[in-house]
Write a protein that holds these residues in place. Structure first.
Motif, PDB file in Angstrom:
ATOM      1  N   VAL A  17       0.919  -1.113   0.703  1.00 32.02           N
ATOM      2  CA  VAL A  17       0.074   0.523  -0.094  1.00 32.02           C
ATOM      3  C   VAL A  17       0.659   0.810   0.084  1.00 32.02           C
ATOM      4  O   VAL A  17       0.569   2.426  -0.721  1.00 32.02           O
ATOM      5  CB  VAL A  17      -1.436  -0.290   1.738  1.00 32.02           C
ATOM      6  CG1 VAL A  17      -1.506   1.087   1.505  1.00 32.02           C
ATOM      7  CG2 VAL A  17      -1.789  -0.946   1.104  1.00 32.02           C
ATOM      8  N   CYS A  18       1.758   1.443   0.850  1.00 34.61           N
ATOM      9  CA  CYS A  18       2.809   1.970   0.912  1.00 34.61           C
ATOM     10  C   CYS A  18       3.363   2.365  -0.523  1.00 34.61           C
ATOM     11  O   CYS A  18       3.943   3.745  -0.879  1.00 34.61           O
ATOM     12  CB  CYS A  18       3.903   2.126   1.984  1.00 34.61           C
ATOM     13  SG  CYS A  18       4.803   3.662   2.158  1.00 34.61           S
ATOM     14  N   ALA A  19       3.780   1.735  -1.209  1.00 41.63           N
ATOM     15  CA  ALA A  19       4.451   1.493  -2.768  1.00 41.63           C
ATOM     16  C   ALA A  19       4.110   2.974  -3.888  1.00 41.63           C
ATOM     17  O   ALA A  19       3.920   3.543  -4.143  1.00 41.63           O
ATOM     18  CB  ALA A  19       5.123   0.055  -2.441  1.00 41.63           C
ATOM     19  N   VAL A  20       2.201   2.157  -3.269  1.00 44.36           N
ATOM     20  CA  VAL A  20       1.486   2.466  -3.934  1.00 44.36           C
ATOM     21  C   VAL A  20       1.683   3.887  -3.997  1.00 44.36           C
ATOM     22  O   VAL A  20       1.606   4.995  -5.008  1.00 44.36           O
ATOM     23  CB  VAL A  20       0.025   1.759  -4.494  1.00 44.36           C
ATOM     24  CG1 VAL A  20      -1.046   2.327  -4.972  1.00 44.36           C
ATOM     25  CG2 VAL A  20       0.202   0.422  -4.960  1.00 44.36           C
TER      26      VAL A  20
ATOM     27  N   ASP B 267      -2.316  11.493  -1.197  1.00 44.95           N
ATOM     28  CA  ASP B 267      -2.454  12.177   0.069  1.00 44.95           C
ATOM     29  C   ASP B 267      -3.008  10.644   1.391  1.00 44.95           C
ATOM     30  O   ASP B 267      -2.541  10.821   2.131  1.00 44.95           O
ATOM     31  CB  ASP B 267      -3.600  13.361   0.244  1.00 44.95           C
ATOM     32  CG  ASP B 267      -3.392  14.186  -0.985  1.00 44.95           C
ATOM     33  OD1 ASP B 267      -1.579  14.371  -1.180  1.00 44.95           O
ATOM     34  OD2 ASP B 267      -3.857  15.196  -1.336  1.00 44.95           O
ATOM     35  N   ALA B 268      -4.023   9.994   0.488  1.00 52.74           N
ATOM     36  CA  ALA B 268      -4.439   8.584   1.370  1.00 52.74           C
ATOM     37  C   ALA B 268      -3.803   7.706   1.601  1.00 52.74           C
ATOM     38  O   ALA B 268      -3.341   7.078   3.319  1.00 52.74           O
ATOM     39  CB  ALA B 268      -5.698   8.032   0.184  1.00 52.74           C
ATOM     40  N   LEU B 269      -2.457   6.946   0.805  1.00 54.70           N
ATOM     41  CA  LEU B 269      -1.885   6.118   0.891  1.00 54.70           C
ATOM     42  C   LEU B 269      -0.304   7.034   1.040  1.00 54.70           C
ATOM     43  O   LEU B 269       0.293   5.567   1.547  1.00 54.70           O
ATOM     44  CB  LEU B 269      -1.802   5.692  -0.480  1.00 54.70           C
ATOM     45  CG  LEU B 269      -3.518   4.545  -0.607  1.00 54.70           C
ATOM     46  CD1 LEU B 269      -3.196   3.833  -2.046  1.00 54.70           C
ATOM     47  CD2 LEU B 269      -3.472   4.089   0.515  1.00 54.70           C
ATOM     48  N   ASN B 270       0.609   7.633   0.532  1.00 53.28           N
ATOM     49  CA  ASN B 270       1.657   7.544   1.021  1.00 53.28           C
ATOM     50  C   ASN B 270       1.426   8.079   2.696  1.00 53.28           C
ATOM     51  O   ASN B 270       2.498   8.683   2.911  1.00 53.28           O
ATOM     52  CB  ASN B 270       2.631   9.077   0.221  1.00 53.28           C
ATOM     53  CG  ASN B 270       3.686   9.022   0.644  1.00 53.28           C
ATOM     54  OD1 ASN B 270       4.154   8.412   0.528  1.00 53.28           O
ATOM     55  ND2 ASN B 270       4.215  10.474  -0.111  1.00 53.28           N
TER      56      ASN B 270
ATOM     57  N   GLY C  15     -11.802  15.120  -8.534  1.00 48.03           N
ATOM     58  CA  GLY C  15     -12.011  13.746  -7.506  1.00 48.03           C
ATOM     59  C   GLY C  15     -10.986  12.669  -7.848  1.00 48.03           C
ATOM     60  O   GLY C  15      -9.641  13.468  -7.383  1.00 48.03           O
ATOM     61  N   LEU C  16     -11.508  11.142  -7.870  1.00 51.68           N
ATOM     62  CA  LEU C  16     -10.366  10.266  -8.002  1.00 51.68           C
ATOM     63  C   LEU C  16      -9.255   9.971  -8.988  1.00 51.68           C
ATOM     64  O   LEU C  16      -8.113   9.806  -8.815  1.00 51.68           O
ATOM     65  CB  LEU C  16     -10.512   9.286  -7.470  1.00 51.68           C
ATOM     66  CG  LEU C  16     -11.763   8.358  -6.456  1.00 51.68           C
ATOM     67  CD1 LEU C  16     -12.049   7.237  -6.813  1.00 51.68           C
ATOM     68  CD2 LEU C  16     -10.512   8.890  -5.066  1.00 51.68           C
ATOM     69  N   SER C  17      -9.780  10.844 -10.014  1.00 45.49           N
ATOM     70  CA  SER C  17      -8.891  11.139 -11.215  1.00 45.49           C
ATOM     71  C   SER C  17      -7.711  12.300 -11.242  1.00 45.49           C
ATOM     72  O   SER C  17      -7.174  13.286 -12.319  1.00 45.49           O
ATOM     73  CB  SER C  17      -9.550  11.305 -12.232  1.00 45.49           C
ATOM     74  OG  SER C  17     -10.358  12.689 -12.506  1.00 45.49           O
ATOM     75  N   ALA C  18      -7.891  13.573 -10.124  1.00 47.26           N
ATOM     76  CA  ALA C  18      -7.436  14.610  -9.873  1.00 47.26           C
ATOM     77  C   ALA C  18      -5.568  14.473  -9.341  1.00 47.26           C
ATOM     78  O   ALA C  18      -5.471  13.549  -9.020  1.00 47.26           O
ATOM     79  CB  ALA C  18      -7.659  15.916  -9.318  1.00 47.26           C
ATOM     80  N   ARG C  19      -4.847  14.877 -10.334  1.00 47.10           N
ATOM     81  CA  ARG C  19      -3.333  14.804 -10.834  1.00 47.10           C
ATOM     82  C   ARG C  19      -2.540  16.112 -10.388  1.00 47.10           C
ATOM     83  O   ARG C  19      -2.890  16.687 -10.673  1.00 47.10           O
ATOM     84  CB  ARG C  19      -3.320  14.265 -12.288  1.00 47.10           C
ATOM     85  CG  ARG C  19      -3.874  12.555 -12.591  1.00 47.10           C
ATOM     86  CD  ARG C  19      -2.887  12.682 -13.448  1.00 47.10           C
ATOM     87  NE  ARG C  19      -3.244  11.211 -14.055  1.00 47.10           N
ATOM     88  CZ  ARG C  19      -2.527   9.550 -13.368  1.00 47.10           C
ATOM     89  NH1 ARG C  19      -1.646  10.220 -13.027  1.00 47.10           N
ATOM     90  NH2 ARG C  19      -3.531   8.710 -14.187  1.00 47.10           N
TER      91      ARG C  19
END
Length: 202
Positions: free
Chosen positions: A21-24, A39-42, A138-142
């Motif tokens: 998860v951290c790697a993602v 923001d959620a997984l790092n 949303g989820l696609s924002a970069r």
């Protein structure tokens, strides 16, 4: 193998999941990565701590100090100490920050973000401006990285401004030069279009 051994094996194997998860999260935190995922997984410190707890739990459940149990306990203990150390460092040296957000004149979902790291009373060398551009929603924002500018004294590259010059260009200026980035209207990806003078980026 008894039920304790099987449960311990499952716990030890599950300890890999937080690291994946951290790697993602780390991958998506690079320039151009998805903001929501980064923001959620790092979050390496809490995820390493979860890995450590799972490994220690595996060793306790097994109650056998064989190769698997000993390795789980040893690696788990080291990882937990490391995570606690990183947490203490992060707490002690957390960087206060303020930010300004400016939308593109053409698209509200393309935003220039200037984050000022460091407390106002901190030494000049400890302060920095991190400049990024966000595109989408949303989820696609970069999030795309433009520049990290260390705080400089006047005449040595002090930050002056960062803003949209038009719908597709961003100008970042210091007192010794400036850079202009073109922003793709569809993807939001920035590319360096012009560099004048000397801009000290870190």
């Amino acid at each position: 193998m008894g039920i304790r051994g099987r449960v311990g094996g499952v716990l030890a194997g599950s300890a890999l999941l937080p690291l994946l998860v951290c790697a993602v999260g780390r991958r998506e935190s690079r320039s151009g990565g998805r903001m929501a995922v980064a923001d959620a997984l790092n979050r390496p410190v809490p995820l390493i701590a979860v890995t450590a707890v799972l490994l220690l739990a595996a060793a306790l459940v097994r109650r056998r100090w064989d190769l698997v149990g000993g390795a789980a306990a040893g690696v788990g203990g080291i990882a937990l100490v490391g995570a606690l150390g990183l947490l203490a460092l992060h707490t002690a040296f957390v960087e206060p920050s303020t930010q300004t957000r400016t939308s593109s004149p053409a698209r509200a979902d393309q935003v220039l973000v200037v984050v000022h790291l460091g407390a106002p009373g901190a030494e000049t060398e400890a302060r920095e401006r991190r400049i990024t551009v966000e595109s989408g929603s949303g989820l696609s924002a970069r999030r795309w990285h433009l520049l990290d500018l260390p705080e400089q004294f006047p005449g040595e590259g002090a930050f002056v401004s960062a803003g949209w010059t038009d719908a597709g260009h961003i100008r970042i200026a210091t007192d010794t030069g400036f850079r202009v980035f073109g922003v793709d209207p569809d993807t939001g990806e920035p590319t360096l279009a012009l560099s004048v003078g000397r801009v000290k980026a870190s």
